[in-house]
Write a protein that holds these residues in place. Sequence first.
Motif, PDB file in Angstrom:
ATOM      1  N   LYS A  42       0.833  -1.212   0.000  1.00  0.00           N
ATOM      2  CA  LYS A  42       0.000   0.000   0.000  1.00  0.00           C
ATOM      3  C   LYS A  42       0.865   1.257   0.000  1.00  0.00           C
ATOM      4  CE  LYS A  42      -4.257  -1.724   2.136  1.00  0.00           C
ATOM      5  NZ  LYS A  42      -5.156  -1.633   3.326  1.00  0.00           N
ATOM      6  N   GLU A  43       1.945   1.242   0.755  1.00  0.00           N
ATOM      7  CA  GLU A  43       2.844   2.400   0.791  1.00  0.00           C
ATOM      8  C   GLU A  43       3.509   2.604  -0.566  1.00  0.00           C
ATOM      9  OE1 GLU A  43       5.465   1.485   3.999  1.00  0.00           O
ATOM     10  OE2 GLU A  43       4.115   2.269   5.544  1.00  0.00           O
ATOM     11  N   ALA A  44       3.857   1.494  -1.230  1.00  0.00           N
ATOM     12  CA  ALA A  44       4.473   1.593  -2.557  1.00  0.00           C
ATOM     13  C   ALA A  44       3.496   2.179  -3.567  1.00  0.00           C
ATOM     14  CB  ALA A  44       4.949   0.212  -3.019  1.00  0.00           C
ATOM     15  N   ILE A  45       2.245   1.729  -3.513  1.00  0.00           N
ATOM     16  CA  ILE A  45       1.221   2.231  -4.429  1.00  0.00           C
ATOM     17  C   ILE A  45       0.973   3.720  -4.187  1.00  0.00           C
ATOM     18  CG2 ILE A  45      -1.229   2.095  -5.039  1.00  0.00           C
ATOM     19  CD1 ILE A  45      -1.079  -0.911  -4.493  1.00  0.00           C
ATOM     20  N   ALA A  46       0.950   4.109  -2.915  1.00  0.00           N
ATOM     21  CA  ALA A  46       0.711   5.509  -2.572  1.00  0.00           C
ATOM     22  C   ALA A  46       1.851   6.412  -3.033  1.00  0.00           C
ATOM     23  CB  ALA A  46       0.508   5.645  -1.066  1.00  0.00           C
ATOM     24  N   SER A  47       3.051   5.858  -3.081  1.00  0.00           N
ATOM     25  CA  SER A  47       4.229   6.669  -3.428  1.00  0.00           C
ATOM     26  C   SER A  47       4.484   6.737  -4.926  1.00  0.00           C
ATOM     27  CB  SER A  47       5.483   6.113  -2.734  1.00  0.00           C
ATOM     28  OG  SER A  47       5.792   4.823  -3.223  1.00  0.00           O
ATOM     29  N   SER A  48       3.869   5.832  -5.697  1.00  0.00           N
ATOM     30  CA  SER A  48       4.104   5.819  -7.142  1.00  0.00           C
ATOM     31  C   SER A  48       2.875   5.326  -7.891  1.00  0.00           C
ATOM     32  CB  SER A  48       5.299   4.930  -7.486  1.00  0.00           C
ATOM     33  OG  SER A  48       5.481   4.838  -8.878  1.00  0.00           O
ATOM     34  N   LYS A  49       2.290   6.206  -8.697  1.00  0.00           N
ATOM     35  CA  LYS A  49       1.123   5.839  -9.493  1.00  0.00           C
ATOM     36  C   LYS A  49       1.507   5.060 -10.746  1.00  0.00           C
ATOM     37  CE  LYS A  49       1.104  10.384 -11.797  1.00  0.00           C
ATOM     38  NZ  LYS A  49       1.762   9.923 -13.012  1.00  0.00           N
ATOM     39  N   ASP A  50       2.807   4.927 -11.000  1.00  0.00           N
ATOM     40  CA  ASP A  50       3.267   4.241 -12.208  1.00  0.00           C
ATOM     41  C   ASP A  50       3.399   2.731 -12.018  1.00  0.00           C
ATOM     42  OD1 ASP A  50       3.709   6.673 -13.795  1.00  0.00           O
ATOM     43  OD2 ASP A  50       5.329   7.056 -12.365  1.00  0.00           O
TER      44      ASP A  50
END
Length: 377
Positions: free
Chosen positions: A240-248
């Motif tokens: 979830k933190e990874a998704i929040a930090s990068s929309k790519d």
Amino acid sequence: MAHQQTTASPVNSMKGFAAAVSSGFFGDMLEMEMPAFQSSQTEEPFTAKQISSLLMRALTDINPGDPKSLLAGELPGMSVNDAFLIRKGVGTDTAVGPEDNAPITYDPIGGLHEGAGTDISGNHGNEPDQPPAATDEPDDTGSTGGEDGGIGEPLKPTTGGLKAVFIYHSHNRESWYPELADQSKDPNSKTKNITLVGKRLAQKLEENGVGAQHSNTDYPTAIPKYRWELSYKYSMKTVKEAIASSKDLKFFFDLHRDSQKRKYTTIDIDGKSYAQVYFIIGHKNPNWEKNEAFATKIHEALEKKYPGISRGIWGKTAASGNAEYNQSLASDSVLIEVGGVDNTLEESYRTADALAEVISSIYWADEKVSADKGKAS
């Protein structure tokens, strides 16, 4: 009774049935229901043993090929590792599925693994933080070889600085007996573990122009009062933190090491040994069909280029543990078991290279489709 079973359990679904019978027999069944469909597959004999086994499993959930299933329904915890085959690979033994075992908290007595006391990897006795040198493998520096691809070479596609793939490890300390100095203990290590394979995969994806982000978080250290059974809760926060930090980010892979023996997790291709892979799909995720479709793309591409390297796509229900595996967070997300306890880091690296090759091809094919749709609109 069989109809009620199919509505209650994915193990008895049509996909599970299709994986259990020959392609010729299944094609003939489709012809009976859809006259316009013509199967090109030759029908294979459907033996009395197969029929009785199928009926037994459909009506009682007992698998004659797995004696443990006789007790699984009566003893709590016996069915925790049950997995059902969705799509089979070349030579897949349908009676032998992936196993996800908790770390051993004591020193086992006797040989728990194959090859104890032998130097399978060629580097027995190395320190845990020193991976073996894969002399027949390309360097893993992550270099893309320059933007122009060299004189006379076509430009390689690249995501630039964007990260499209996220790789992580819910069970980050999973290791291999041949890589540990003390092969009598639990095959887990704080330093030489599955995170090295994830790092290798990320590096090879980068070489193919696909930006990749790798998490090597050591959860037993990072989480106060760590509990192994909550591993996917911890890794879900990471994703979830990874998704929040990068929309790519588009593709998500949770890499594990399976607990099966070497004979079930190894294959020789062109004179080199590779760690085989299992793809795991959690049926607790309401949209699991999308994740399975993504896994199927990888599975089929692997089987085309490296026949036998995939042990197939396996499903797990809530009765088999977590059964969600963070896959509801993204449709292009899958759990991959790379090899087993008796494989080597070198064999796992070769498989990571193969995975990077097909994953990058799939990524660029998807990007081309998206671009073509954009032009058409």
